[in-house]
Write a protein that holds these residues in place. Structure first.
Motif, PDB file in Angstrom:
ATOM      1  N   ALA A 132       8.094  -9.812   7.101  1.00  9.66           N
ATOM      2  CA  ALA A 132       8.695  -9.008   6.112  1.00  9.66           C
ATOM      3  C   ALA A 132       8.524  -7.653   5.977  1.00  9.66           C
ATOM      4  O   ALA A 132       7.151  -7.466   6.339  1.00  9.66           O
ATOM      5  N   GLU A 133       9.225  -6.520   6.038  1.00  6.10           N
ATOM      6  CA  GLU A 133       8.465  -5.613   5.664  1.00  6.10           C
ATOM      7  C   GLU A 133       8.377  -5.012   4.922  1.00  6.10           C
ATOM      8  O   GLU A 133       9.422  -4.832   4.018  1.00  6.10           O
ATOM      9  N   VAL A 134       6.681  -5.218   4.406  1.00  8.46           N
ATOM     10  CA  VAL A 134       6.415  -4.532   2.742  1.00  8.46           C
ATOM     11  C   VAL A 134       6.757  -2.878   2.444  1.00  8.46           C
ATOM     12  O   VAL A 134       6.203  -2.071   3.009  1.00  8.46           O
ATOM     13  N   CYS A 135       7.416  -2.670   1.903  1.00  9.82           N
ATOM     14  CA  CYS A 135       7.789  -1.328   0.963  1.00  9.82           C
ATOM     15  C   CYS A 135       7.644  -0.847  -0.550  1.00  9.82           C
ATOM     16  O   CYS A 135       8.907  -1.499  -0.833  1.00  9.82           O
ATOM     17  N   PRO A 136       6.188  -1.008  -0.755  1.00 13.73           N
ATOM     18  CA  PRO A 136       6.756  -0.162  -2.813  1.00 13.73           C
ATOM     19  C   PRO A 136       7.214   0.540  -2.959  1.00 13.73           C
ATOM     20  O   PRO A 136       6.968   1.893  -1.918  1.00 13.73           O
ATOM     21  N   ALA A 137       7.574   0.556  -4.040  1.00 17.38           N
ATOM     22  CA  ALA A 137       8.514   1.667  -4.729  1.00 17.38           C
ATOM     23  C   ALA A 137       7.819   2.743  -4.547  1.00 17.38           C
ATOM     24  O   ALA A 137       6.723   2.625  -4.786  1.00 17.38           O
TER      25      ALA A 137
ATOM     26  N   ARG B 125       9.275   6.962   3.084  1.00 23.79           N
ATOM     27  CA  ARG B 125       9.416   6.326   1.602  1.00 23.79           C
ATOM     28  C   ARG B 125       8.469   5.115   1.883  1.00 23.79           C
ATOM     29  O   ARG B 125       7.962   5.132   1.071  1.00 23.79           O
ATOM     30  N   CYS B 126       8.813   4.580   2.691  1.00 19.08           N
ATOM     31  CA  CYS B 126       7.808   2.827   2.627  1.00 19.08           C
ATOM     32  C   CYS B 126       7.142   3.550   2.829  1.00 19.08           C
ATOM     33  O   CYS B 126       5.705   2.749   2.346  1.00 19.08           O
ATOM     34  N   THR B 127       6.986   4.512   4.144  1.00 18.08           N
ATOM     35  CA  THR B 127       5.251   4.505   4.581  1.00 18.08           C
ATOM     36  C   THR B 127       4.339   5.214   3.392  1.00 18.08           C
ATOM     37  O   THR B 127       3.077   4.772   2.795  1.00 18.08           O
TER      38      THR B 127
END
Lengths: 391, 178
Positions: free
Chosen positions: A25-30, A330-332
């Motif tokens: 999974a690619e985990v991208c915090p808000a 946004r993800c990084t």
């Protein structure tokens, strides 16, 4: 039926292996603008608390051994000044400007002046491309933030050093030897080339008509068409400095090879962002994806993606990349915010004020660029978030 | 992903030459199996986007997984040109097992359908899959003989090689995509 079930079981196992090894999974915090601003403030706090006599900043801190690093690196010194001037320009905050100006005394004590150029180098040391390029960038940010022209001669002198390092094919050599009083042939600087390119682009904008456009265009063409081959990169080198430079040059000064290169650069930075978002500090993700990126890694990817986002908005030839660049950014940036040490976490460190606002590697080490790059990356991300909210 | 690429990737994944060696001789079962597989492929593609969202994977990254599957599948076809015959259900049941599953709904087809769903090109994927299955149907008109089987096996190997190339191309695509 048994054979069919066996076949289905093999497929299920294969799918599981794919999930674990290839597509975790690619985990991208808000990410919210408020959280980004908070992280920037904390990163600034770390740099500001690190101001030391002689115009220096704290270089590094090892949390595990509670040891402050005695190392220093003038390129990173210039990088810290660049980030702080950027922040000062964005916020107009005098405290930030004062922290940036603190580094000037070290700069003025470490200049190598020749008839035609000036380089940023410690006494007795060779002049390196990256240090001078990054210092020029920092001083141009200073000029933009303050309007103060007192360093213009130094900015031009640094630019002339970079131009003196440029070869006929547009490339720039990475070092000037004090012993031989000449350029060192065949030696390139990993990040110095992109820094030189951005410097030329900024100089062209700051001092139009002074002849900076030509070296900028020649170097941009070299970077776009030959750099990876000449300097030995198998894939496109993920060079955020070149991304800054391309955005600075803008659509009017970029030919098709440079636009194609911008697309490749977006691809490799996007790949880095996606791979990083799959990494974790433990478990199978750690095994198959390695150590999560350092603060510097997160920051450089953010800086590069944000610069290319700006270019993609300005240049219709790259408009199809805008949405994906925004998503990766946004993800990084969200991951950077999440991984910064907050005040509560810092309390458990031997010296909380050296941990607060920092990004540590797995082995518990942080250094100035681990804070500086995320600071710049988050600043650039904020700009994108604000622009998108009005688009 | 272009339509041409999808067509090549799906045809090589289905591999009509290799399949012909193990397809039931009842053409009606093959035709019905192709329809079932096409419907299943459409369903898989339709939920592709939601599926990738649920797994927290971007389409660009998922392409890499598809590439790996294509490459492995191609390698299998290259090495094992003559597959073993699958057990069959009786009558038209053969359309379901083995024609639709496991022969026509290959792992590569499922992965490409999901990929197409993630990329919002479901229509292209279905058209390409339709062509691939039509080729399978056409292959049933090839009369079996020792010589024909040898040629089919060679064709299966060739398509296996092409599938590996498609996998590599998709992996490169995934590495270049933002």
């Amino acid at each position: 039926m048994r054979r069919l079930l066996l076949y289905a079981a093999v497929l299920a196992l294969g799918a599981l292996a794919l999930r674990v090894m290839v597509v975790p999974a690619e985990v991208c915090p808000a990410l919210t603008p408020a959280a980004a601003r908070g992280a920037i403030a904390e990163a600034f706090g770390w740099l500001e608390r690190g101001m030391r006599p002689g115009g220096l900043y704290t270089y590094g801190y090892d949390r595990k051994h509670d040891a402050v690093s005695e190392d220093y690196n003038i390129t990173r010194h210039a990088g810290v000044m660049f980030g702080l001037y950027q922040l000062a320009g964005e916020t107009g905050d005098d405290e930030v400007l004062a922290a940036a100006e603190h580094g000037l005394s070290f700069v003025h004590a470490n200049l190598l002046r020749k008839d035609d150029w000036t380089a940023f180098a410690e006494p007795g040391e060779d002049a390196r491309l990256g240090a001078s390029g990054l210092l020029a960038i920092a001083l141009i940010q200073r000029r933009l933030a303050t309007g103060d022209e007192s360093e213009d001669d130094l900015i031009r002198g640094l630019g002339q050093f970079l131009a003196a390092q440029q070869q006929a094919d547009g490339s720039v050599l990475g070092r000037w030897s004090l012993a031989t009083e000449s350029r060192v042939p065949g030696e390139y600087a990993k990040f110095g080339t992109g820094q030189a390119l951005w410097t030329f682009a900024l100089l062209d904008k700051l001092f139009p008509g002074e002849g900076w456009e030509k070296p900028a265009r020649r170097l941009a063409h070299y970077v776009a068409t030959r750099r990876d081959d000449v300097e030995g990169y198998v894939l496109t080198f993920p060079d955020h400095w070149s991304a800054y430079a391309l955005a600075e040059l803008g659509p009017g000064k970029l030919g098709e090879p440079e636009v194609a290169y911008a697309r490749e650069l977006a691809g490799i930075l996007g790949l880095n962002s996606r791979l990083e978002s799959q990494s974790g500090q433990g478990g199978l993700n750690r095994v198959f994806r390695g150590e999560p990126a350092s603060g510097a890694g997160l920051g450089t990817v953010s800086e590069g993606l944000a610069a290319l986002w700006r270019l993609s908005v300005a240049d219709p030839r790259l408009a199809d990349l805008t949405d994906n660049l925004s998503a990766r950014l946004r993800c990084t940036a969200g991951r950077a915010v999440e991984r910064q040490i907050d005040p509560v976490e810092a309390e458990s460190a031997p010296r909380p004020l050296l941990a607060r606002g920092a990004w540590f590697t797995e082995d518990g080490y942080t250094q100035m660029d681990h804070q500086r790059h995320p600071l710049s990356g988050l600043l650039a991300t904020l700009e994108v978030l604000e622009a998108e909210s009005t688009r | 992903m272009s339509f041409a690429f999808l067509l090549v990737a799906l045809v090589t994944s289905v591999n009509p030459c290799r399949l012909r060696l193990v397809l039931p001789e009842r053409r009606a079962a093959v035709a019905l199996g192709a329809l079932i597989a096409l419907g299943s492929g459409a369903a898989v593609a339709a939920v592709g986007d939601a599926f990738l969202d649920a797994l927290d994977i971007t389409p660009e990254t998922f392409r890499l997984a598809s590439a790996v599957v294509l490459a492995l599948e191609g390698a299998r076809a290259l090495v094992l040109a003559r597959p073993t015959r699958e057990p069959e259900l009786g009558g038209l049941g053969a359309a379901l097992v083995p024609v639709a599953f496991p022969l026509l709904l290959t792992p590569g087809v499922v992965m490409l359908a999901l990929t197409a769903g993630g990329d919002d090109i479901v229509g292209w994927a279905l058209a390409a899959l339709g062509v691939a299955y039509a080729l399978v149907l056409l292959s049933t008109f090839i009369p079996r003989s020792t010589r024909a089987d040898a040629l089919l096996a060679a064709g299966g190997r060739l398509l296996g090689g092409a599938e590996i190339a498609a996998g590599v191309a998709l992996a490169v695509d995934s590495l270049h995509d933002v």
